[in-house]
Design an enzyme around this catalytic site. Structure first.
Site, PDB file in Angstrom:
ATOM      1  N   PHE A 117     -38.659  -4.396 -32.149  1.00  9.24           N
ATOM      2  CA  PHE A 117     -39.359  -5.109 -31.091  1.00  9.24           C
ATOM      3  C   PHE A 117     -38.474  -6.261 -30.638  1.00  9.24           C
ATOM      4  O   PHE A 117     -37.570  -6.673 -31.374  1.00  9.24           O
ATOM      5  CB  PHE A 117     -40.692  -5.656 -31.631  1.00  9.24           C
ATOM      6  CG  PHE A 117     -41.885  -5.151 -30.882  1.00  9.24           C
ATOM      7  CD1 PHE A 117     -42.368  -3.882 -31.103  1.00  9.24           C
ATOM      8  CD2 PHE A 117     -42.530  -5.961 -29.946  1.00  9.24           C
ATOM      9  CE1 PHE A 117     -43.469  -3.408 -30.415  1.00  9.24           C
ATOM     10  CE2 PHE A 117     -43.633  -5.489 -29.248  1.00  9.24           C
ATOM     11  CZ  PHE A 117     -44.106  -4.226 -29.486  1.00  9.24           C
ATOM     12  N   GLN A 237     -46.852 -16.900 -21.071  1.00  7.32           N
ATOM     13  CA  GLN A 237     -45.833 -15.854 -21.096  1.00  7.32           C
ATOM     14  C   GLN A 237     -46.048 -14.775 -20.036  1.00  7.32           C
ATOM     15  O   GLN A 237     -47.153 -14.255 -19.897  1.00  7.32           O
ATOM     16  CB  GLN A 237     -45.862 -15.183 -22.468  1.00  7.32           C
ATOM     17  CG  GLN A 237     -44.896 -14.025 -22.607  1.00  7.32           C
ATOM     18  CD  GLN A 237     -44.812 -13.554 -24.050  1.00  7.32           C
ATOM     19  OE1 GLN A 237     -45.674 -12.809 -24.498  1.00  7.32           O
ATOM     20  NE2 GLN A 237     -43.811 -14.004 -24.762  1.00  7.32           N
TER      21      GLN A 237
END
Ligand code: FAD
Length: 607
Positions: A117, A237
């Site tokens: 990830f 974000q």
């Protein structure tokens, strides 16, 4: 009006709320969970990619490396004590979920399978590491189902489709909440010794978002209106890969499996911006790179999107180029990313195993929120003063383990680690505390505000204000920011708030299942949070993590290794202008790991 009494009340039934309820209940407290959605419809259920834990099942990994990545990914704004707790307790939390019956994907030896990830590395940034534990691309769904079953087994009491609309404070102590029952329109008072907010995020402030319609930041707004400051609101974000125009999330797991980002000229542009880990750089870095490509005319077909490519042909070519022996095929992609393929085939008519997916950054995750310490207790100032009786965990909270930018898979860890800690802290607290009395008529003020909304006879429907807010936030307080754009957004927000107060039009004037009124009230929460975000962003004169200013391009560790705390004048509806906010930038970032280990000292990030 009905009054209920529970020792511990949990608001929200996502991963954080359920974990807190489970642990408060196991600790002996009598617990009620209040949720505006049926618990299993909470946004946690949509989390795709995975939950990070340094299990080291496929290659060597350590909690300290996980903590390092978290601090670095957070652009050094993360409180290092919180990042350490997150990384260390992640291991135990994941194993606990497994023991509860969560069906993780498996390695050939039968251990929990892990994948790569963004920003997850071994040995302090050396190379990518497989840390994300997953159940296909439905990890959050599995967590939610597992925890809900455990709560039912533990006989936790659920109040579903109850909207919490106010928090009750008596002499500085939180003594409960007020909720509206959707089915009847009736107001309920919940009298408690301890209340934990786990109401999730507020991506609906922006027009392109991965967040569900329900993510309107109610818990944060309700607390803000009763004197709790919000922390680090400027850090929101944008996830790099939302489906073009729709915002629906395409998990980072796609890039974890080898997927690459390609611009309009067919170039793998991340090679330029993050030569080391390329498409697996942290999200803030990738979102900005996509925008730069688009701005310089290298979007696909000259438009504002790029491609995410997981076709075996492309991926295998890059794997071979990188000297890797691994190859992917259609079957693996189908097996590991079934839901993603389904979304793209259904919503886009694009088959990702045959052609690339059009994507653009999408508003995704609130790093900021209700400030807490590592036991989920709400803190009010830079001296870490705890407000008695109130707790927060999950996305609505800011502990702050994510700092200025969260790493993928760290939110699910945050939910279970700090949800559990919050539940345990509440169980302990209620044992030693008495019920503090309710003030007289605790629901009166919020009932009056609902009555005002329900009987509004102006000309503006809430949807119109919502769209205008989302548009102006996207333009002024999105991926890139600068002073004049943010100021324009603030002026627009103030005008929208004025219309919210004076010109609202509500079609449904009934009381039962009145979603019209509830949505209008939720819009008020969004407006308050949008404004606190814009005010906090305008105040921070540097670029760090998700907060990227074109007029202050550098990170400024000299002056800005501090959290932003923003408070507003008390009141139950969005009224005052920007002048009614107070900012405190004295809360220093915890750097306890850096005290003994130089690798944790702030450095310019490179990937
Ligand atoms: C599409 C998508 C994919 C994601 N994938 C990942 C991933 O792979 N890995 C990862 O780590 N993170 C991921 N995230 C982030 C992560 O899923 C969320 O941050 C996290 O699930 C939030 O959990 P929560 O428990 O805080 O709140 P939520 O799960 O959002 O639940 C909020 C709860 O609060 C309740 N609530 C809200 N307002 C009220 C109110 N006024 N009154 C009563 N109840 C209320 C709701 O009913 C709900 O039960 C993803 C997020 C999205 C949107």
């Amino acid at each position: 009006m009905k009054t209920h009494q529970y020792e511990a009340v949990v608001v929200g039934a996502g991963g954080a709320g359920l974990m807190a309820a489970l642990y408060a209940s196991k600790g002996g407290a009598n617990v009620a969970v209040i949720s505006k959605l049926y618990p299993t419809r909470s946004h946690t259920g949509t989390a795709q990619g995975g939950i990070g834990a340094a299990l080291g099942n496929l290659e060597e990994d350590k909690p300290l490396w996980h903590a390092f990545d978290t601090v670095k990914g957070g652009d050094y704004l993360a409180d290092q004590n919180a990042a350490k707790v997150l990384a260390e307790e992640a291991i135990d939390a994941v194993i606990e979920l497994e023991l509860m019956g969560l069906p993780f994907d498996r390695t050939d030896e039968g251990r929990i399978s892990q994948r790569r990830f963004g920003g997850h590395t071994s040995n302090f940034g050396e190379k990518p590491v497989r840390r994300a534990c997953h159940a296909a691309d439905r990890t959050g769904h599995m967590i939610l189902q597992t925890l809900y079953q455990q709560c039912i087994k533990q006989e936790v009491k659920f109040f579903d489709e109850f909207h919490v609309v106010d928090v009750i404070v008596n002499n500085g102590v939180c003594v409960g909440v007020v909720a509206v029952e959707l089915g009847t329109g009736e107001f309920h008072v919940f009298h408690s010794k301890a209340t934990l907010f786990a109401t999730g995020g507020w991506g609906r402030v922006w027009s392109v978002t991965s967040n569900a319609h329900s993510l309107t930041g109610d818990g944060a707004a309700v607390a803000l209106r009763r004197g709790v400051p919000m922390q680090d609101m400027e850090f929101f974000q944008f996830h790099p890969t939302g489906i073009y125009r729709m915002g629906i999330l395409i998990t980072e797991g796609v890039r974890g499996e080898g997927g690459v980002l390609i611009n309009g000229r067919g170039e793998r542009f991340m090679e330029k911006y993050a030569p080391n880990i390329k498409d697996l750089a942290s999200r803030d870095v990738i979102s900005r790179s996509i925008y730069l490509e688009i701005r310089e005319g290298r979007g696909v077909k000259g438009k504002d999107y790029v491609y995410l490519d997981i076709t075996p042909e492309t991926v295998n070519r890059y794997l071979a180029e990188a000297g890797e022996t691994r190859r992917i095929d259609r079957e693996t992609v189908e097996k590991k990313l079934p839901d993603i393929l389904d979304f793209c085939r259904t919503y886009l008519g694009v088959d990702p195993v045959k052609e690339p997916m059009p994507i653009q950054p999408t508003a995704h995750y609130a790093m900021g929120g209700i400030p807490t310490n590592v036991d989920a207790e709400v803190v009010l100032d830079d001296n870490w003063t705890v407000m008695p009786g109130i707790y927060a965990a999950g996305e609505v909270a800011c502990v702050s383990c994510h700092g200025a930018n969260r790493l993928g898979t760290n939110s699910l860890v945050d939910l279970v680690v700090f949800g559990r800690r919050g539940g345990m802290a509440m169980a302990k607290y209620v044992k030693g505390a008495d019920f503090v009395s309710l003030p007289a008529n605790p629901a009166r003020e919020i009932e009056a505000e609902f009555e005002r909304i329900r009987t509004s006879k102006g000309k503006t429907r809430p949807g119109e204000l919502r769209s205008a807010m989302q548009k102006t936030m996207m333009e002024g307080v999105g991926v890139f920011r600068e002073a004049s754009g943010m100021q324009t957004t603030l002026n627009t927000l103030q005008e929208l708030k004025r219309r919210y107060q004076t010109d609202l039009h509500i079609d449904d004037t009934g009381r039962q299942f009145n979603t019209d009124v509830i949505e209008a009230w939720e819009l008020g929460c969004l407006l308050d949070l949008a404004e606190s975000t814009a005010v906090s962003a305008l105040n921070r004169t540097e670029s760090r993590g998700a907060h990227s200013r074109e007029d202050y391009k550098a990170r400024d560790d000299e002056n800005w290794m501090v959290h932003t705390l923003i408070s507003r004048k008390p009141g139950l509806a969005p009224d005052g202008g920007a002048g009614d906010y107070e900012l405190n930038t004295k809360k220093k970032v915890d750097q306890s790991l850096a005290e003994t280990d130089d690798r944790f000292k702030p450095k310019v990030r490179s990937y």
